[in-house]
Design a protein around this motif. Sequence first.
Motif, PDB file in Angstrom:
ATOM      1  N   LEU A   1      -7.517  60.973  96.586  1.00  0.00           N
ATOM      2  CA  LEU A   1      -8.815  61.581  96.876  1.00  0.00           C
ATOM      3  C   LEU A   1      -9.152  61.461  98.364  1.00  0.00           C
ATOM      4  O   LEU A   1      -9.616  62.431  98.985  1.00  0.00           O
ATOM      5  CB  LEU A   1      -9.907  60.925  96.029  1.00  0.00           C
ATOM      6  CG  LEU A   1     -11.335  61.443  96.240  1.00  0.00           C
ATOM      7  CD1 LEU A   1     -11.426  62.949  96.013  1.00  0.00           C
ATOM      8  CD2 LEU A   1     -12.312  60.698  95.330  1.00  0.00           C
ATOM      9  N   CYS A   2      -8.901  60.287  98.950  1.00  0.00           N
ATOM     10  CA  CYS A   2      -9.189  60.102 100.375  1.00  0.00           C
ATOM     11  C   CYS A   2      -8.333  61.027 101.232  1.00  0.00           C
ATOM     12  O   CYS A   2      -8.816  61.609 102.215  1.00  0.00           O
ATOM     13  CB  CYS A   2      -8.963  58.647 100.779  1.00  0.00           C
ATOM     14  SG  CYS A   2     -10.199  57.515 100.122  1.00  0.00           S
ATOM     15  N   THR A   3      -7.062  61.173 100.871  1.00  0.00           N
ATOM     16  CA  THR A   3      -6.172  62.064 101.618  1.00  0.00           C
ATOM     17  C   THR A   3      -6.678  63.498 101.551  1.00  0.00           C
ATOM     18  O   THR A   3      -6.724  64.208 102.571  1.00  0.00           O
ATOM     19  CB  THR A   3      -4.739  61.983 101.067  1.00  0.00           C
ATOM     20  OG1 THR A   3      -4.290  60.625 101.125  1.00  0.00           O
ATOM     21  CG2 THR A   3      -3.792  62.857 101.880  1.00  0.00           C
ATOM     22  N   TRP A   4      -7.076  63.935 100.361  1.00  0.00           N
ATOM     23  CA  TRP A   4      -7.589  65.299 100.204  1.00  0.00           C
ATOM     24  C   TRP A   4      -8.869  65.482 101.012  1.00  0.00           C
ATOM     25  O   TRP A   4      -9.043  66.482 101.719  1.00  0.00           O
ATOM     26  CB  TRP A   4      -7.831  65.603  98.730  1.00  0.00           C
ATOM     27  CG  TRP A   4      -7.862  67.071  98.404  1.00  0.00           C
ATOM     28  CD1 TRP A   4      -7.963  68.113  99.287  1.00  0.00           C
ATOM     29  CD2 TRP A   4      -7.799  67.669  97.111  1.00  0.00           C
ATOM     30  NE1 TRP A   4      -7.962  69.322  98.619  1.00  0.00           N
ATOM     31  CE2 TRP A   4      -7.862  69.073  97.275  1.00  0.00           C
ATOM     32  CE3 TRP A   4      -7.692  67.150  95.828  1.00  0.00           C
ATOM     33  CZ2 TRP A   4      -7.827  69.961  96.200  1.00  0.00           C
ATOM     34  CZ3 TRP A   4      -7.656  68.034  94.750  1.00  0.00           C
ATOM     35  CH2 TRP A   4      -7.724  69.423  94.934  1.00  0.00           C
ATOM     36  N   LEU A   5      -9.767  64.513 100.952  1.00  0.00           N
ATOM     37  CA  LEU A   5     -11.020  64.605 101.708  1.00  0.00           C
ATOM     38  C   LEU A   5     -10.758  64.670 103.209  1.00  0.00           C
ATOM     39  O   LEU A   5     -11.451  65.396 103.943  1.00  0.00           O
ATOM     40  CB  LEU A   5     -11.919  63.414 101.376  1.00  0.00           C
ATOM     41  CG  LEU A   5     -12.619  63.463 100.013  1.00  0.00           C
ATOM     42  CD1 LEU A   5     -13.168  62.101  99.632  1.00  0.00           C
ATOM     43  CD2 LEU A   5     -13.741  64.510 100.013  1.00  0.00           C
ATOM     44  N   LEU A   6      -9.760  63.936 103.684  1.00  0.00           N
ATOM     45  CA  LEU A   6      -9.400  63.997 105.106  1.00  0.00           C
ATOM     46  C   LEU A   6      -8.951  65.400 105.491  1.00  0.00           C
ATOM     47  O   LEU A   6      -9.312  65.917 106.551  1.00  0.00           O
ATOM     48  CB  LEU A   6      -8.308  62.979 105.423  1.00  0.00           C
ATOM     49  CG  LEU A   6      -8.751  61.509 105.444  1.00  0.00           C
ATOM     50  CD1 LEU A   6      -7.541  60.583 105.462  1.00  0.00           C
ATOM     51  CD2 LEU A   6      -9.658  61.218 106.628  1.00  0.00           C
ATOM     52  N   THR A   7      -8.160  66.050 104.618  1.00  0.00           N
ATOM     53  CA  THR A   7      -7.715  67.415 104.911  1.00  0.00           C
ATOM     54  C   THR A   7      -8.884  68.401 104.861  1.00  0.00           C
ATOM     55  O   THR A   7      -8.809  69.475 105.472  1.00  0.00           O
ATOM     56  CB  THR A   7      -6.621  67.893 103.933  1.00  0.00           C
ATOM     57  OG1 THR A   7      -7.189  68.176 102.649  1.00  0.00           O
ATOM     58  CG2 THR A   7      -5.504  66.862 103.794  1.00  0.00           C
ATOM     59  N   LEU A   8      -9.949  68.039 104.150  1.00  0.00           N
ATOM     60  CA  LEU A   8     -11.135  68.898 104.050  1.00  0.00           C
ATOM     61  C   LEU A   8     -12.107  68.684 105.207  1.00  0.00           C
ATOM     62  O   LEU A   8     -13.165  69.313 105.255  1.00  0.00           O
ATOM     63  CB  LEU A   8     -11.855  68.649 102.719  1.00  0.00           C
ATOM     64  CG  LEU A   8     -11.077  69.000 101.446  1.00  0.00           C
ATOM     65  CD1 LEU A   8     -11.857  68.569 100.206  1.00  0.00           C
ATOM     66  CD2 LEU A   8     -10.752  70.487 101.381  1.00  0.00           C
TER      67      LEU A   8
END
Length: 371
Positions: free
Chosen positions: A29-36
Amino acid sequence: MVEKMVFGDVYRGKKVLVTGNTGFKGSWLCTWLLTLGADVYGISNEIPTKPSMFVELNLEAKMKHFYADVRDLEAIKKIINEIEPHFVFHLAAQPIVSLSYREPIDTISTNVMGTANVLEALRVYNKPCTAVIITSDKCYDNVEWIYGYKETDAVGGKDIYSGSKGAAELIFKSYYHSFFKNEGVQVQIASARAGNVIGGGDWALDRIIPDCMRSWSEGKVVEIRSPKATRPWQHVLEPLSGYLQLGERLYNDHSLNGESYNFGPKPEYNHTVQEILEDMSTRWHFKDSKEAYQVTGDIKFYEAGLLKLNCDKALFSFQWKATLDYQTLIEFTSDWYYEFYKNKGDMFAYTKSQIESYENKAKLEKIVWTK
């Protein structure tokens, strides 16, 4: 570079707090949020496994991490007041069923009081914030029927882990009705339920896929307890897309305040443990599945039968549905571990590439959160 517009671009530039960020789902989730484009913060009391996805992706250098225990109310209140988050995703938990038999009080205090403390900290904070409280499909009282469980079905369970998740949902419900539905409250909350999640980067004990990958990476045959056990498997990005879409919709539509939602795979994606291991073993280039696994009758604790979710409410409310087919689920999961163990690649870059591939597949399927 074209900016992403998935999830309405709602997370770009926002402060997003993830509890349990060092765990498997939390790291994804943190990785995805960083890409967002989000400004990501995390709370966790430890690195739960070795290896650890959080460590292997060097996420501590890419976000602001607080080492704290969700059972420490004053610490959680202090961190939330310091961050002033726009979004909170509460994932922190004791997530292992087998461990709940060895450490029942730790499981109950983490899963129940930890959830209560996050809700209490948000109640006291009372500034504009959207919070998604994640529990589990195990929150339902599993009577082992063939139908999918709906959000209105009874919560509870025969084992400590299920009971703790059912209790967390009751705490969520009582906090909503006692505080968060009241006029003048600026925090919006919803709960999310998912289960049987697999994907690269999970190294938890007593889970079939991590056990498999540990054994295969060392050239060993993995032992499995229940080859005919059927589960509605889903890749970790599927429920995470649900959590993120729920956060987006709750942020824009306060009528969702206090609601609960299931996020699960399509019904036809139920497969046995044996089927999923045979399919994964081919991605690891085993010529004979007998080289990959063997069956043992050593069942150390009670394991519930089939439990699947009815996700019609999420489909009706905001058109959420699963994206991946079964074969892609196998490929995503197997290939991540193969890249880690055999190719020893840049796992942050590889994880981002899988997220991008998932987003592209969702766009082709015309999934609503990609528009």
